[in-house]
Design a protein around this motif. Structure first.
Motif, short mmCIF file in Angstrom:
data_model
loop_
_atom_site.label_atom_id
_atom_site.label_comp_id
_atom_site.label_asym_id
_atom_site.label_seq_id
_atom_site.Cartn_x
_atom_site.Cartn_y
_atom_site.Cartn_z
N ALA A 252 0.79 -1.23 0.00
CA ALA A 252 0.00 0.00 0.00
C ALA A 252 0.83 1.27 0.00
O ALA A 252 1.65 1.48 0.88
N LYS B 59 -7.33 -1.83 6.40
CA LYS B 59 -6.13 -1.54 7.18
C LYS B 59 -6.50 -1.29 8.63
O LYS B 59 -7.22 -0.36 8.95
N ALA C 65 6.75 -2.12 -0.29
CA ALA C 65 6.49 -0.75 -0.74
C ALA C 65 7.81 -0.12 -1.18
O ALA C 65 7.99 0.28 -2.31
C1 LIG Z 1 5.58 6.34 0.86
C2 LIG Z 1 4.84 5.28 1.59
C3 LIG Z 1 3.45 5.35 1.70
C4 LIG Z 1 2.73 4.36 2.38
N1 LIG Z 1 1.37 4.45 2.45
C5 LIG Z 1 0.68 3.45 3.06
C6 LIG Z 1 -0.74 3.46 3.08
O1 LIG Z 1 -1.39 4.34 2.51
N2 LIG Z 1 -1.38 2.45 3.75
C7 LIG Z 1 -0.69 1.43 4.36
O2 LIG Z 1 -1.31 0.54 4.91
N3 LIG Z 1 0.66 1.40 4.32
C8 LIG Z 1 1.36 2.38 3.69
N4 LIG Z 1 2.73 2.30 3.66
C9 LIG Z 1 3.40 1.16 4.29
C10 LIG Z 1 3.73 0.09 3.27
O3 LIG Z 1 2.58 -0.35 2.60
C11 LIG Z 1 4.38 -1.15 3.89
O4 LIG Z 1 3.50 -1.73 4.80
C12 LIG Z 1 5.66 -0.85 4.62
O5 LIG Z 1 6.39 0.18 4.01
C13 LIG Z 1 6.56 -2.08 4.74
O6 LIG Z 1 7.04 -2.51 3.50
P1 LIG Z 1 8.50 -2.15 2.97
O7 LIG Z 1 9.44 -2.36 4.08
O8 LIG Z 1 8.70 -3.09 1.82
O9 LIG Z 1 8.47 -0.72 2.51
C14 LIG Z 1 3.45 3.29 2.97
C15 LIG Z 1 4.84 3.22 2.86
C16 LIG Z 1 5.54 4.18 2.18
C17 LIG Z 1 7.04 4.06 2.07
#
Ligand SMILES: Cc1cc2nc3c(=O)[nH]c(=O)nc-3n(C[C@H](O)[C@H](O)[C@H](O)COP(=O)(O)O)c2cc1C
Lengths: 127, 509
Positions: free
Chosen positions: B172, B253, B418
């Motif tokens: 997300a 969420k 993400a």
């Molecule tokens: C720029 C950005 C925006 C995000 N927006 C959301 C969001 O809108 N909703 C959500 O549940 N998580 C959001 N996340 C969290 C990611 O979906 C994910 O759960 C988290 O970053 C862990 O994954 P990663 O370590 O691969 O980045 C966001 C993360 C980033 C970096």
């Protein structure tokens, strides 16, 4: 203390006057040539100052006006030194017109400098 | 012992301050006597002397400047450029956070389609406690591997059951946190790669829909896009959204790893007409996301809400959370069992997860890390006998094939990332996602910064990245002697703490 509209007006006035001064130097106005000759800087110094003045004028019209005002202030300080040490206040019988212009520009850029001091690169945060 | 080498800062600065004035005099004289050109320096020094006087006697907010003058300013300057300097000059390849240069380089290479083989040896520190995968004496032939296929919604026998065919999905990130070019590049890349993209909680997925990829619609705690005026679920809007061909699943969420237990606030200045429309909120007000769904006050109401979304949408529906207390999770699962309603998938987000913006204390100190949380969630689901009725996604720095397989071994079925995808888009880890100044045009809405992000080119990289991950996934599985990632268990990872999970977290559950 300072007003944004006034700051903008000061930027505009200073930029126009600086551009005019730079143009005269570039075009070889006899008065400019004589002044720079007396300072022992003609023609290289004349062009150099013209370029600096133009840069400052353009910066004053851009988002980097604070930097422009620093440069313009420096140029004006140089001009004052020139008048005080070499040229005298009345140049070529202009009854102080040149000095008058100089003061106008200096007041404008000093105003911009003060009102935009926070935006000066590297030191702005401390001012 | 007298410290002979100590620099006497005070003396040095006194000398410097006096020296500055002397220098001014020297250049002034030279300008007068030798050549007017010297006055170029004179005026610069003159301004510096004025500034220095102000620092020393005219201001009171900076002690160092008041005491030492301009020399102290060099410290401020060095400090202000410090992070960049350290990143470019001094940080070693395995030092930077959240992602080290080694981590990032792997993503960049995969995204650019460059061979990512290395020579001579690993750059990681093998004497440290590192989780490793266990290979087998008897690797399987890659030809004998089953194609990756995880069906979501199958246990409820849904017509809308969705088959995930790539081991890696885009987690997300909302339009809002990301600019439109970034969203479109990711969506187009997902389409090219045949993977699924989560919309994030930004409301109606206008830009995601443009590129034709499969989507998981995320319903944040404010339910942007499917909310009534008071932030409750608007069933008509949800069912309308669920009929869109591209929307394949719904993710509710509950919390996220970077800021579990916290909502969010978008200041009214940033609420453009478009954002207001997509999110379904009024213009000219701050947009507030509550810390939890208003409907979900206890295990019973949470289970009811999930089942309501399942029925309204008719799609596979899951929940996303970051684990805090295992006992709470167990109670929730027991309540779901009692109501005979289970989510079709669960996304476990590790405490190390990323975000567009969150308070530092939340990022640093709240929520279990992924590799702690996964085995706990997995075991609770097994204890309660419902593990095979749902699918588990996992996120939390799963940007390399190794970590992804580790997560799959610890209980997950599909990896989600993400930030891995942000890196594939060209993220340089400038850590400015919350300032609208992202230098590579990803987390910004400023057109001049987004200009450099070419959608077609970056979409290709996203697709390359997914492809390369899938390739490595297959290679690693074969080496581990498994014909499918479904066969991975905790036995397939080596955890330096000894047990399947560290004892501390086992006690809690
Ligand atoms: C720029 C950005 C925006 C995000 N927006 C959301 C969001 O809108 N909703 C959500 O549940 N998580 C959001 N996340 C969290 C990611 O979906 C994910 O759960 C988290 O970053 C862990 O994954 P990663 O370590 O691969 O980045 C966001 C993360 C980033 C970096």
């Amino acid at each position: 203390m300072t007003h944004p509209m006034l700051t903008r007006a000061a930027q505009g006035i200073a930029a126009v006057l600086l551009l005019m001064a730079a143009a005269m130097k570039f075009m070889g106005d006899p008065g400019s040539i004589e002044i720079f000759a007396r300072l022992g800087m003609d023609p290289a110094g004349r062009y150099l100052i013209a370029v600096v003045e133009m840069t400052a004028a353009m910066l004053l019209l851009s988002p980097f006006a604070a930097l422009g005002s620093v440069i313009a202030t420096a140029v004006m300080c140089g001009a004052i030194i020139a008048h005080v040490t070499e040229l005298g206040l009345v140049v070529n019988n202009d009854s102080g017109r040149l000095i008058g212009m100089l003061v106008v520009v200096l007041v404008c850029v000093a105003y911009v400098l003060v009102s935009r001091r926070k935006e000066i690169p590297f030191v702005g945060e401390t001012l | 012992m007298p410290s002979t080498f100590a620099v006497d800062l005070e003396k040095m600065s006194r000398t410097a301050n006096t020296g500055l004035v002397l220098l001014l005099a020297v250049f002034g004289a030279a300008g007068y006597l030798v050549s007017f050109y010297f006055h170029f320096v004179t005026v610069a020094l003159f301004l510096l002397v004025l500034l220095n006087l102000y620092w020393r006697y005219g201001q009171t907010s900076h002690t160092l400047l008041a005491n030492f003058g301009f020399l102290a300013q060099t410290r401020y300057i060095v400090e202000s450029v410090g992070p960049e300097f350290r990143q470019y000059l001094f940080a070693s390849d395995t030092e930077e956070r959240p992602f080290t240069r080694v981590d990032r380089a792997e993503v960049y290479r995969k995204a650019k389609g460059i061979d990512s083989s290395e020579a001579f040896g690993s750059l990681l520190d093998f004497d440290r406690d590192e989780i490793k995968l266990r290979h087998s004496f008897y690797p399987v032939d890659k030809k004998d591997l089953e194609p990756f296929d995880v069906a979501v919604g199958a246990s409820r026998g849904l017509d809308t059951t969705f088959h995930i065919r790539r081991p890696m999905m885009i987690s997300a990130m909302s339009y809002g946190a990301l600019g439109q070019n970034a969203v479109r590049a990711l969506a187009r890349g997902a389409k090219l790669a045949g993977t699924v993209m989560n919309t994030g909680e930004g409301g109606h997925p206008k830009y995601h829909l443009m590129e034709g990829c499969d989507l998981i619609f995320q319903m944040g705690t404010a339910k942007f896009g499917v909310r009534t005026e008071d932030g409750l679920l608007d069933e008509d809007k949800l069912s309308a959204l669920a009929t869109l061909d591209q929307v394949k699943m719904i993710e509710i969420k509950l919390s996220q790893g970077a800021k579990p237990g916290k909502g969010g606030l978008l200041p009214k200045e940033k609420v453009t007409a478009e954002i207001a429309e997509l999110r379904g909120v009024p213009l000219g007000h701050d947009v507030i996301s509550p810390a939890h769904h208003i409907e979900c006050k206890c295990p019973a109401s949470t289970a009811q809400f999930i089942s309501r979304v399942q029925h309204v949408s008719g799609l596979p529906t899951g929940i996303k959370f970051c684990l805090g207390r295992p006992d709470e999770f167990r109670t929730l699962v027991q309540e779901m069992k009692r109501q005979d309603t289970l989510p079709d998938f669960i996304t476990v987000d590790g405490g190390e997860g990323g975000t567009g913006a969150a308070p530092k204390s939340f990022m640093d100190h709240l929520g279990l890390p992924l590799f702690e949380a996964l085995p706990i969630v997995h075991r609770i689901l097994e204890d309660e006998g419902v593990r095979d009725r749902l699918v588990m996604f996992a996120s939390g720095k799963l940007i390399s094939p190794g970590r992804q397989l580790e997560a799959l071994s610890l209980g997950a079925d599909v990896a989600y990332s993400a930030r891995g995808f942000l890196l594939a888009l060209g993220c340089i880890q400038a850590l400015q996602c919350n300032r609208n100044t992202c230098p590579v045009g990803i987390t910004t809405h400023q057109p001049h910064l987004q200009r450099g992000l070419d959608i077609a080119d970056k979409a290709r990289r996203v697709a390359n990245y997914v492809g390369a991950l899938h390739h490595d996934h297959v290679e690693l599985l074969a080496a581990m002697g498994k014909s499918s990632s479904r066969l991975l268990t905790q036995e397939n990872v080596y955890l330096p703490t000894g047990g399947p999970v560290s004892p501390a977290s086992q006690e809690l559950s």
